[in-house]
Motif scaffolding. Sequence first.
Motif, mmCIF file in Angstrom:
data_model
loop_
_atom_site.group_PDB
_atom_site.id
_atom_site.type_symbol
_atom_site.label_atom_id
_atom_site.label_comp_id
_atom_site.label_asym_id
_atom_site.label_seq_id
_atom_site.Cartn_x
_atom_site.Cartn_y
_atom_site.Cartn_z
ATOM 1 N N HIS A 91 15.181 4.266 14.567
ATOM 2 C CA HIS A 91 16.123 4.576 15.148
ATOM 3 C C HIS A 91 17.700 5.370 14.927
ATOM 4 C CE1 HIS A 91 14.311 2.026 18.738
ATOM 5 N NE2 HIS A 91 13.425 2.998 18.570
ATOM 6 N N TYR A 92 17.861 4.702 13.863
ATOM 7 C CA TYR A 92 19.162 4.993 13.346
ATOM 8 C C TYR A 92 19.503 5.728 11.958
ATOM 9 C CZ TYR A 92 20.289 1.432 16.549
ATOM 10 O OH TYR A 92 20.027 0.362 17.732
ATOM 11 N N VAL A 93 18.482 5.872 11.260
ATOM 12 C CA VAL A 93 18.371 6.121 9.699
ATOM 13 C C VAL A 93 17.833 7.707 9.844
ATOM 14 C CG1 VAL A 93 17.988 6.258 7.463
ATOM 15 C CG2 VAL A 93 18.851 3.964 8.613
ATOM 16 N N VAL A 94 16.506 7.613 10.330
ATOM 17 C CA VAL A 94 15.442 8.765 10.091
ATOM 18 C C VAL A 94 16.062 9.992 10.801
ATOM 19 C CG1 VAL A 94 13.181 9.649 10.510
ATOM 20 C CG2 VAL A 94 13.521 7.400 9.308
ATOM 21 N N PRO A 95 16.339 9.681 12.068
ATOM 22 C CA PRO A 95 16.813 10.926 12.783
ATOM 23 C C PRO A 95 17.981 11.675 12.289
ATOM 24 C CG PRO A 95 16.303 8.829 14.474
ATOM 25 C CD PRO A 95 16.632 8.669 12.963
ATOM 26 N N ALA A 96 18.879 10.874 11.469
ATOM 27 C CA ALA A 96 20.080 11.661 10.770
ATOM 28 C C ALA A 96 20.204 12.104 9.590
ATOM 29 C CB ALA A 96 21.095 10.343 10.703
ATOM 30 N N ILE A 97 19.107 11.639 8.708
ATOM 31 C CA ILE A 97 19.013 12.130 7.334
ATOM 32 C C ILE A 97 17.458 12.136 6.865
ATOM 33 C CG2 ILE A 97 21.293 11.506 6.562
ATOM 34 C CD1 ILE A 97 20.491 8.875 5.720
ATOM 35 N N ARG A 98 16.723 12.629 7.981
ATOM 36 C CA ARG A 98 15.255 12.569 7.501
ATOM 37 C C ARG A 98 14.943 13.314 6.462
ATOM 38 N NH1 ARG A 98 11.572 13.276 11.542
ATOM 39 N NH2 ARG A 98 12.974 12.704 13.269
ATOM 40 N N ARG A 99 15.785 14.515 5.967
ATOM 41 C CA ARG A 99 15.122 15.492 5.316
ATOM 42 C C ARG A 99 15.911 15.505 4.087
ATOM 43 N NH1 ARG A 99 12.127 19.132 7.609
ATOM 44 N NH2 ARG A 99 11.749 19.403 9.756
ATOM 45 N N VAL A 100 16.675 14.755 3.914
ATOM 46 C CA VAL A 100 17.503 14.421 2.562
ATOM 47 C C VAL A 100 16.718 13.955 1.540
ATOM 48 C CG1 VAL A 100 19.524 13.288 1.739
ATOM 49 C CG2 VAL A 100 19.515 14.187 3.994
ATOM 50 N N PRO A 101 16.420 14.508 0.337
ATOM 51 C CA PRO A 101 15.869 13.863 -0.521
ATOM 52 C C PRO A 101 16.514 12.587 -1.303
ATOM 53 C CG PRO A 101 16.196 16.238 -1.068
ATOM 54 C CD PRO A 101 16.904 15.913 -0.039
ATOM 55 N N ILE A 102 15.775 11.553 -1.559
ATOM 56 C CA ILE A 102 16.352 10.378 -1.978
ATOM 57 C C ILE A 102 17.396 10.306 -3.298
ATOM 58 C CG2 ILE A 102 14.467 9.633 -3.331
ATOM 59 C CD1 ILE A 102 14.818 6.876 -2.289
ATOM 60 N N ARG A 103 17.088 11.632 -4.092
ATOM 61 C CA ARG A 103 17.915 11.805 -5.262
ATOM 62 C C ARG A 103 18.976 12.527 -4.965
ATOM 63 N NH1 ARG A 103 13.498 13.948 -9.687
ATOM 64 N NH2 ARG A 103 12.313 12.056 -10.030
ATOM 65 N N ALA A 104 19.108 13.074 -3.920
ATOM 66 C CA ALA A 104 20.075 13.938 -3.612
ATOM 67 C C ALA A 104 21.315 13.233 -2.479
ATOM 68 C CB ALA A 104 19.986 15.312 -2.858
ATOM 69 N N LEU A 105 20.748 11.969 -2.186
ATOM 70 C CA LEU A 105 21.655 11.007 -1.194
ATOM 71 C C LEU A 105 23.083 10.814 -1.739
ATOM 72 C CD1 LEU A 105 21.601 10.102 1.891
ATOM 73 C CD2 LEU A 105 20.965 7.714 0.435
#
Length: 258
Positions: A91-105
Amino acid sequence: MGYVVEHQDRWYAVSYEGTDPLTGRDRRRWHRAADEATARDLAASLVSGGNRTTTRHGITLARYLRTEWLPSRTPLLAPTTIFRYETMTEHYVVPAIRRVPIRALTVTQLKHLYADLLAHGRRDGGPLAPKTVLNVHQILRTALSDAERLGLVERNVATVAGPPCSGAAPEQRCWNESELRAFLAFAASHRLWPAMWLAANTGMRRGELAGLRWSDIDLDHHRLSIRRSVSCTGYSIHVTPTKTRTSRRCIDLDARTI
């Protein structure tokens, strides 16, 4: 990332498949083609291949949470806890930053996420409670800590971002004696009145009430043992031991309750 390779007089289009969650090494898939032109066309289609969950930076945060971290946590946590983790993640994390690579967060992205949730994070567009945003931060901090331990990220940016302020807790209001008596008198004909009476006179939680068995009641000594709790998560019923050692207790009962 798609590219073309010639190996032993054969042509291949190679696609990047993210990183191995255990070793942290890059994974690639080779697609054999009939000739160089076909391989280049295939490589081009791999580059623009729709909603892929990996990029040149590796596995995305959404994919890591869904397919790596949450499954690894499931055997270690209570069903209610893992259900809460999954719900808050979707509900809160995936819709906002679903395409962000974990290394680039980055720290900035997390701060923006928290600010957006505090401003309009509810499903109806209203502000999300500060305590809920703090819970989101704690989930991300734990998930990224595990990713750091596995070598998927160089540092846990959630620890640098810091938790959002939870704010002052709202003041709780409880019934006084006359209000409680009025409620119990009104509910006396309800089929769950014995449970309401027991809750009012013992302070038992709802899940503890639902988990009672006849073997927990000692009528001769006017005593009740609390050993388990019943909860419902995702339309599934779970019977578990009480959460803490102090929750396992004996309660003395008055004559009317007996």
